[in-house]
Write a protein that holds these residues in place. Structure first.
Motif, mmCIF file in Angstrom:
data_model
loop_
_atom_site.group_PDB
_atom_site.id
_atom_site.type_symbol
_atom_site.label_atom_id
_atom_site.label_comp_id
_atom_site.label_asym_id
_atom_site.label_seq_id
_atom_site.Cartn_x
_atom_site.Cartn_y
_atom_site.Cartn_z
ATOM 1 N N SER A 45 40.869 50.113 27.792
ATOM 2 C CA SER A 45 40.342 50.964 26.720
ATOM 3 C C SER A 45 39.577 52.150 27.295
ATOM 4 C CB SER A 45 39.447 50.135 25.806
ATOM 5 O OG SER A 45 38.849 50.946 24.818
ATOM 6 N N ASP A 46 38.715 51.886 28.277
ATOM 7 C CA ASP A 46 37.926 52.972 28.874
ATOM 8 C C ASP A 46 38.822 53.964 29.607
ATOM 9 O OD1 ASP A 46 35.643 51.798 27.911
ATOM 10 O OD2 ASP A 46 35.020 50.927 29.827
ATOM 11 N N ILE A 47 39.809 53.450 30.314
ATOM 12 C CA ILE A 47 40.718 54.336 31.059
ATOM 13 C C ILE A 47 41.508 55.206 30.098
ATOM 14 C CG2 ILE A 47 42.765 54.362 32.540
ATOM 15 C CD1 ILE A 47 41.582 51.701 33.779
ATOM 16 N N SER A 48 42.032 54.603 29.047
ATOM 17 C CA SER A 48 42.807 55.374 28.062
ATOM 18 C C SER A 48 41.955 56.428 27.370
ATOM 19 C CB SER A 48 43.410 54.426 27.024
ATOM 20 O OG SER A 48 44.316 53.524 27.630
ATOM 21 N N ALA A 49 40.658 56.119 27.183
ATOM 22 C CA ALA A 49 39.753 57.075 26.535
ATOM 23 C C ALA A 49 39.264 58.151 27.494
ATOM 24 C CB ALA A 49 38.559 56.326 25.944
ATOM 25 N N GLY A 50 39.609 58.043 28.765
ATOM 26 C CA GLY A 50 39.154 59.028 29.748
ATOM 27 C C GLY A 50 37.728 58.821 30.184
ATOM 28 N N THR A 51 37.194 57.597 29.973
ATOM 29 C CA THR A 51 35.804 57.309 30.336
ATOM 30 C C THR A 51 35.697 56.057 31.213
ATOM 31 O OG1 THR A 51 35.536 56.056 28.276
ATOM 32 C CG2 THR A 51 34.878 58.397 28.265
ATOM 33 N N PRO A 52 36.417 56.015 32.337
ATOM 34 C CA PRO A 52 36.296 54.845 33.210
ATOM 35 C C PRO A 52 34.915 54.776 33.837
ATOM 36 C CG PRO A 52 37.479 56.593 34.338
ATOM 37 C CD PRO A 52 37.284 57.053 32.913
ATOM 38 N N VAL A 53 34.533 53.593 34.294
ATOM 39 C CA VAL A 53 33.242 53.473 34.968
ATOM 40 C C VAL A 53 33.275 54.283 36.269
ATOM 41 C CG1 VAL A 53 32.687 51.225 33.975
ATOM 42 C CG2 VAL A 53 34.022 51.338 36.088
ATOM 43 N N ALA A 54 32.118 54.792 36.675
ATOM 44 C CA ALA A 54 32.028 55.637 37.864
ATOM 45 C C ALA A 54 31.620 54.797 39.073
ATOM 46 C CB ALA A 54 31.013 56.750 37.639
ATOM 47 N N VAL A 55 32.310 54.991 40.195
ATOM 48 C CA VAL A 55 31.983 54.237 41.407
ATOM 49 C C VAL A 55 30.761 54.839 42.083
ATOM 50 C CG1 VAL A 55 34.405 53.615 41.760
ATOM 51 C CG2 VAL A 55 33.468 55.627 42.915
ATOM 52 N N ASP A 56 30.117 54.046 42.932
ATOM 53 C CA ASP A 56 28.943 54.484 43.688
ATOM 54 C C ASP A 56 29.409 55.441 44.790
ATOM 55 O OD1 ASP A 56 26.780 54.807 45.366
ATOM 56 O OD2 ASP A 56 26.282 52.679 45.481
ATOM 57 N N PRO A 57 29.011 56.714 44.755
ATOM 58 C CA PRO A 57 29.508 57.678 45.749
ATOM 59 C C PRO A 57 29.015 57.411 47.170
ATOM 60 C CG PRO A 57 27.779 58.665 44.400
ATOM 61 C CD PRO A 57 28.093 57.335 43.788
ATOM 62 N N THR A 58 27.955 56.585 47.320
ATOM 63 C CA THR A 58 27.440 56.328 48.673
ATOM 64 C C THR A 58 28.278 55.307 49.433
ATOM 65 O OG1 THR A 58 25.947 54.492 48.069
ATOM 66 C CG2 THR A 58 25.120 56.740 47.779
ATOM 67 N N ILE A 59 29.115 54.546 48.726
ATOM 68 C CA ILE A 59 29.907 53.498 49.392
ATOM 69 C C ILE A 59 30.821 54.111 50.443
ATOM 70 C CG2 ILE A 59 31.779 51.844 49.010
ATOM 71 C CD1 ILE A 59 29.990 50.507 47.293
ATOM 72 N N ARG A 60 31.384 55.270 50.144
ATOM 73 C CA ARG A 60 32.353 55.882 51.051
ATOM 74 C C ARG A 60 31.784 56.044 52.456
ATOM 75 N NH1 ARG A 60 34.949 61.011 48.558
ATOM 76 N NH2 ARG A 60 35.807 59.344 47.262
ATOM 77 N N ASP A 61 30.585 56.600 52.578
ATOM 78 C CA ASP A 61 29.996 56.802 53.905
ATOM 79 C C ASP A 61 29.513 55.495 54.515
ATOM 80 O OD1 ASP A 61 30.461 59.522 54.006
ATOM 81 O OD2 ASP A 61 28.566 60.028 53.028
ATOM 82 N N ARG A 62 29.003 54.592 53.684
ATOM 83 C CA ARG A 62 28.501 53.320 54.205
ATOM 84 C C ARG A 62 29.623 52.394 54.654
ATOM 85 N NH1 ARG A 62 25.434 50.179 50.311
ATOM 86 N NH2 ARG A 62 26.289 51.367 48.566
ATOM 87 N N PHE A 63 30.845 52.644 54.201
ATOM 88 C CA PHE A 63 31.970 51.776 54.501
ATOM 89 C C PHE A 63 32.806 52.283 55.683
ATOM 90 C CE2 PHE A 63 36.124 49.793 53.023
ATOM 91 C CZ PHE A 63 35.731 48.489 53.289
ATOM 92 N N ARG A 64 32.557 53.508 56.127
ATOM 93 C CA ARG A 64 33.318 54.046 57.266
ATOM 94 C C ARG A 64 33.079 53.205 58.517
ATOM 95 N NH1 ARG A 64 35.046 59.356 56.011
ATOM 96 N NH2 ARG A 64 33.881 60.282 54.279
#
Length: 401
Positions: free
Chosen positions: A364-383
């Motif tokens: 429902s959220d994806i179809s409405a264009g309002t998916p939950v937002a991921v934590d942007p800090t994970i990308r650098d912490r996961f490298r």
């Protein structure tokens, strides 16, 4: 530093720990360190396909699976002599890093004890849960394993459960690391801790290759392509991963979605039959195994990754890979949800109905264009570069001490 890693299986075989060790080695070498990996020799077609690599010490072994991919090396005096002779011509060893649960752990700890070397032990697996999921008589197996550990390394206590087994390994280590905070705290709660005055288990996530992450991000679509919600389920098709309950929940949810199932394993035929019988409204494609870079591309193109195992994972790599690529997840395991922090649709319980509810909410959220937002800090912490820096700090600590 010269780091010698010990594994239960050769790092060129399939498995999460093997993938992690290969990645660790590459980034340690980029940072100027020397790495030697000691593990059983591989037999069969896989063994013949492995290129000669001076960093690999392949211990004499016997195959233990029908396809001869996985092997076992007996931890005894003959293996001790073989390992000592093989390492004698290499640079002086600074630290032993055990990333094994069974014979590889025994061989590595025996080597460190003989030479008075510091040991870092990474706990990749919940031994009790893993054995319960894969063997018919888990309590008997755990008693045998504890007895085997006592024979190989010396007595380590009277209890004979999975936690006692891990305590025995930790008590012989100068540092213990875990790939997630929730697993680290659970280890501590059960007395699994290093032998000296440092009571805590260090948390060092398994990471993602910096270059592969950058390439996947570069290939990721700038905008979502039109169409129904796109879900990806990926992993080994075995009972503890709960693929069949996912497919049941997908049918019960009645969502109109495109679902891609990536991976292989013993439950593939059962999964295909279940889809044919339930006939979910969603389309389901079994894509099979994929190269890792291609898998990352599919995750980046998806609207959500679906994680379904409960209580089994010590980290849950797929949801971290997804978050690093900006893709949210439907998360069944509350421990993994807490580790991720945000950017997911939680599954309220382990029931089919709860998973169906979460799939409906996500769709429902994806179809409405309002998916939950991921934590942007994970990308650098996961490298992996950041994970290697964290592990090197632990190496330096135990060597200095």
């Amino acid at each position: 530093m010269h780091v010698v890693m010990f594994g239960d299986q050769h790092v060129e075989t399939l498995g999460g720990a093997q993938v992690s060790m290969r990645l660790q080695r590459r980034f340690l070498e980029r940072a100027g360190h020397t790495v030697t990996i000691v593990a059983p020799r591989v037999h069969g077609p896989r063994g013949r396909s492995i290129a000669v690599d001076a960093s690999y010490l392949d211990i004499p072994s016997i195959p233990i699976t029908p396809d001869r991919e996985y092997s076992m090396s007996w931890p005894g005096r003959r293996t001790d002599r073989w390992v000592d002779a093989a390492l004698a011509s290499r640079p002086v060893v600074d630290v032993v890093h055990v990333q094994a649960d069974f014979w590889g752990a025994f061989i590595g700890h025996r080597f460190a004890a003989r030479h008075g070397l510091p040991v870092v032990h990474t706990m990749h697996n919940r031994v009790d849960v893993g054995i319960a999921a894969t063997t018919p008589f888990p309590k008997t197996v755990l008693r045998v394993l504890n007895g085997w550990q006592s024979w190989a390394l010396g007595p380590h206590g009277k209890r004979r459960d999975g936690w006692a087994y891990l305590r025995g390994l930790a008590a012989r280590s100068d540092a213990v690391t875990a790939p997630s905070a929730h697993f680290a705290r659970r280890l501590e709660q059960h007395g699994v801790a290093p032998r000296d005055a440092v009571p805590r288990v260090d948390v060092v996530w398994n990471g993602i290759d910096d270059g592969l992450l950058a390439a996947a991000l570069a290939e990721a679509p700038a905008e979502r392509a039109p169409g129904p919600p796109r879900f990806v389920w990926l992993g080994r098709m075995s009972p503890e991963k709960r693929l069949l309950p996912f497919l049941e929940a997908l049918a019960a949810s009645d969502v109109a979605a495109d679902v891609e199932v990536i991976g292989g394993g013993g439950q593939l035929r059962a999964a295909e039959r279940l889809v044919a019988r339930l006939r979910p409204r969603a389309s389901v494609v079994f894509a099979g195994r994929m190269p890792y870079a291609r898998t990352l591309e599919r995750i980046a193109a998806a609207d959500a990754v679906v994680q379904t195992s409960i209580g089994f994972e010590t980290q849950g790599m797929t949801i971290f890979e997804a978050a690093s690529l900006g893709t949210p997840a439907v998360v069944s395991d509350p421990d993994l949800a807490a580790e991720l922090g945000s950017g997911f649709w939680p599954v309220a319980s382990g029931t089919t109905a709860a998973l169906a509810d979460a799939l409906r909410a996500a769709a429902s959220d994806i179809s409405a264009g309002t998916p939950v937002a991921v934590d942007p800090t994970i990308r650098d912490r996961f490298r992996q570069s950041s994970r290697t820096a964290a592990m090197v700090a632990i190496y330096e600590r135990v060597v200095a001490r």
